[in-house]
Design an enzyme around this catalytic site. Structure first.
Site, PDB file in Angstrom:
ATOM      1  N   MET A  30       0.839  -1.202   0.000  1.00 32.52           N
ATOM      2  CA  MET A  30       0.000   0.000   0.000  1.00 32.52           C
ATOM      3  C   MET A  30       0.877   1.255   0.000  1.00 32.52           C
ATOM      4  SD  MET A  30      -3.421  -0.925   2.082  1.00 32.52           S
ATOM      5  CE  MET A  30      -2.805  -0.580   3.718  1.00 32.52           C
ATOM      6  N   HIS A  37       9.327  -3.127   3.289  1.00 38.68           N
ATOM      7  CA  HIS A  37       8.904  -3.299   1.892  1.00 38.68           C
ATOM      8  C   HIS A  37      10.118  -3.605   1.003  1.00 38.68           C
ATOM      9  CE1 HIS A  37       5.653  -0.402   3.329  1.00 38.68           C
ATOM     10  NE2 HIS A  37       4.949  -1.424   2.879  1.00 38.68           N
ATOM     11  N   GLN A  61     -10.098  -2.733   2.520  1.00 43.08           N
ATOM     12  CA  GLN A  61      -9.609  -3.327   3.764  1.00 43.08           C
ATOM     13  C   GLN A  61      -9.601  -2.336   4.930  1.00 43.08           C
ATOM     14  OE1 GLN A  61      -5.736  -4.261   1.795  1.00 43.08           O
ATOM     15  NE2 GLN A  61      -4.862  -3.817   3.804  1.00 43.08           N
ATOM     16  N   GLY A 150       5.094 -10.002   4.369  1.00 41.08           N
ATOM     17  CA  GLY A 150       5.899  -9.854   5.573  1.00 41.08           C
ATOM     18  C   GLY A 150       5.292 -10.570   6.771  1.00 41.08           C
ATOM     19  N   GLN A 156      -2.332 -11.954   8.416  1.00 41.68           N
ATOM     20  CA  GLN A 156      -2.586 -11.725   6.989  1.00 41.68           C
ATOM     21  C   GLN A 156      -1.844 -12.764   6.142  1.00 41.68           C
ATOM     22  OE1 GLN A 156      -2.495  -7.674   5.153  1.00 41.68           O
ATOM     23  NE2 GLN A 156      -0.515  -8.340   4.378  1.00 41.68           N
ATOM     24  N   ARG A 190       2.599   3.120   9.272  1.00 38.33           N
ATOM     25  CA  ARG A 190       1.848   3.883  10.285  1.00 38.33           C
ATOM     26  C   ARG A 190       2.752   4.468  11.370  1.00 38.33           C
ATOM     27  NH1 ARG A 190      -2.334  -0.227   8.993  1.00 38.33           N
ATOM     28  NH2 ARG A 190      -4.098   0.953   8.141  1.00 38.33           N
TER      29      ARG A 190
HETATM   30  P1  AMP Z   1       1.649  -2.709   3.533  1.00 39.80           P
HETATM   31  O1  AMP Z   1       2.151  -1.710   2.531  1.00 39.80           O
HETATM   32  O2  AMP Z   1       1.695  -2.213   4.947  1.00 39.80           O
HETATM   33  O3  AMP Z   1       0.335  -3.330   3.131  1.00 39.80           O
HETATM   34  O4  AMP Z   1       2.696  -3.884   3.510  1.00 39.80           O
HETATM   35  C1  AMP Z   1       3.067  -4.528   2.313  1.00 39.80           C
HETATM   36  C2  AMP Z   1       3.830  -5.770   2.668  1.00 39.80           C
HETATM   37  O5  AMP Z   1       4.985  -5.410   3.436  1.00 39.80           O
HETATM   38  C3  AMP Z   1       3.011  -6.745   3.530  1.00 39.80           C
HETATM   39  O6  AMP Z   1       3.266  -8.063   3.092  1.00 39.80           O
HETATM   40  C4  AMP Z   1       3.558  -6.497   4.901  1.00 39.80           C
HETATM   41  O7  AMP Z   1       3.453  -7.635   5.756  1.00 39.80           O
HETATM   42  C5  AMP Z   1       5.023  -6.198   4.593  1.00 39.80           C
HETATM   43  N1  AMP Z   1       5.634  -5.472   5.697  1.00 39.80           N
HETATM   44  C6  AMP Z   1       5.147  -4.388   6.343  1.00 39.80           C
HETATM   45  N2  AMP Z   1       5.977  -4.026   7.345  1.00 39.80           N
HETATM   46  C7  AMP Z   1       7.010  -4.914   7.338  1.00 39.80           C
HETATM   47  C8  AMP Z   1       8.189  -5.082   8.121  1.00 39.80           C
HETATM   48  N3  AMP Z   1       8.486  -4.271   9.131  1.00 39.80           N
HETATM   49  N4  AMP Z   1       9.019  -6.116   7.818  1.00 39.80           N
HETATM   50  C9  AMP Z   1       8.738  -6.953   6.784  1.00 39.80           C
HETATM   51  N5  AMP Z   1       7.646  -6.840   6.006  1.00 39.80           N
HETATM   52  C10 AMP Z   1       6.783  -5.833   6.270  1.00 39.80           C
END
Ligand code: AMP
Length: 315
Positions: A30, A37, A61, A150, A156, A190
């Site tokens: 996102m 990421h 979501q 992640g 999730q 966040r």
């Molecule tokens: P998001 O943009 O928050 O939807 O996250 C995109 C992907 O990055 C998802 O698969 C998350 O689980 C992963 N992610 C977010 N934060 C972390 C982190 N600190 N370490 C590893 N992966 C992450």
């Protein structure tokens, strides 16, 4: 790196690679890119010939009253970071491209989505229906060999793995370790909401996980003392958890003892930010559990013991 906004452009951009038998890795995001990421992009790049990153703040979501409108958005900055990771395609569709007029289909996974974040008192199962619907669509749009997620969002990741298995989706679902700040704070888009003093308090989440790890390291296996050690860290920072629960790391069923792989998951609101974190506790007969992904969440409170692996720098 090329940015594409429609499914037609995406498919045509991938057509030649497909024809040449090149493998494709997808990282759904996102935006608001941070080192978590980027670690997924790097993993996708190591294991595939072509890397596609999707950037879509998925309205489906977010619940009413959640942070859809204020969610950090900076596509130019994200594109620069993705390009530096040798991403080939940034897929940044509009909401209308993903959800055209008349859109009326949902992909839902039951059971796993009723607990932790899916509890109706928290984000609710509708949050995960939004996630699984968009991830199913992204997998169909891109058709990757593997998609990268992640461990930070442990529930999730389990839900997506279950969906992929249940629906015979051909992509491999790869889950990679949580990336943390040097002091233990799990990276999250966040975290941008945190004021400096709130960031200090937010550290109590990873400290709580580390305290539980240390307790398991000391030989304790029952939920009570583990959770008490974790709660004490949150209390010290004046953080009231939405949940702090021990569950099976494979099916999220509640557990009373650490036995095999046990997920300790926490969620708490700190200032404007709703934060989540987790660790997988592993009980080894007569030994200290190794850390998931080799990296402990531990901040300064975690006591090291002789059975611990050597400490590595965290990225
Ligand atoms: P998001 O943009 O928050 O939807 O996250 C995109 C992907 O990055 C998802 O698969 C998350 O689980 C992963 N992610 C977010 N934060 C972390 C982190 N600190 N370490 C590893 N992966 C992450």
């Amino acid at each position: 790196m090329r940015t594409v906004r429609t499914v037609a452009e995406l498919r045509s951009a991938l057509g030649a690679a497909r024809g040449a038998g090149r493998t494709v890795g997808l990282v759904p995001t996102m935006g608001g890119f941070h080192a978590g990421h980027l670690s997924l992009m790097r993993a996708a790049g190591k294991e595939n010939d072509v890397v596609v990153v999707s950037l879509f703040v998925n309205p489906a979501q977010f619940g009413p009253g959640e942070d859809l409108d204020s969610y950090p958005r900076d596509e130019a900055a994200d594109a620069a970071l993705a390009e530096a990771e040798a991403v080939d395609l940034l897929f940044a569709p509009s909401a209308d491209e993903v959800y055209p007029a008349g859109f009326s289909t949902r992909v839902t996974v039951s059971g796993l989505t009723d607990v932790l974040d899916g509890d109706p008192e928290r984000r609710g199962a509708a949050h995960f229906a939004g996630v699984t619907t968009v991830v199913a669509k992204l997998l169909n749009m891109v058709g990757p060999d593997a998609a990268y997620f992640g461990q930070k969002d442990a529930q999730q990741a389990l839900v997506i793995q279950r969906m992929a298995r249940d629906l015979d989706l051909p992509a491999r679902i790869e889950v990679r370790p949580t990336v943390r700040e040097p002091d233990g704070l799990a990276l999250s888009s966040r975290n941008a909401y945190l004021e400096p003093l709130e960031r200090e308090r937010a550290l109590s989440l990873s400290r709580a996980l580390a305290a539980a790890e240390a307790t398991v390291g000391g030989g304790e296996r029952s939920a009570g003392p583990l959770l008490a050690a974790a709660h004490a860290e949150l209390e010290r920072a004046g953080v009231e958890p939405e949940y702090l629960e021990l569950r099976s790391a494979t099916d999220l069923s509640p557990v009373e003892r650490v036995n095999g792989s046990t997920l300790l998951a926490v969620a708490a609101r700190v200032g404007r930010a709703r934060l989540i974190d987790n660790t997988v506790l592993r009980a080894h007969p007569g030994g200290t559990p190794p850390h998931p992904g080799g990296k402990p969440p531990g901040g300064p409170t975690r006591k090291r013991s002789s059975g611990d692996p050597p400490r590595k720098e965290r990225t």
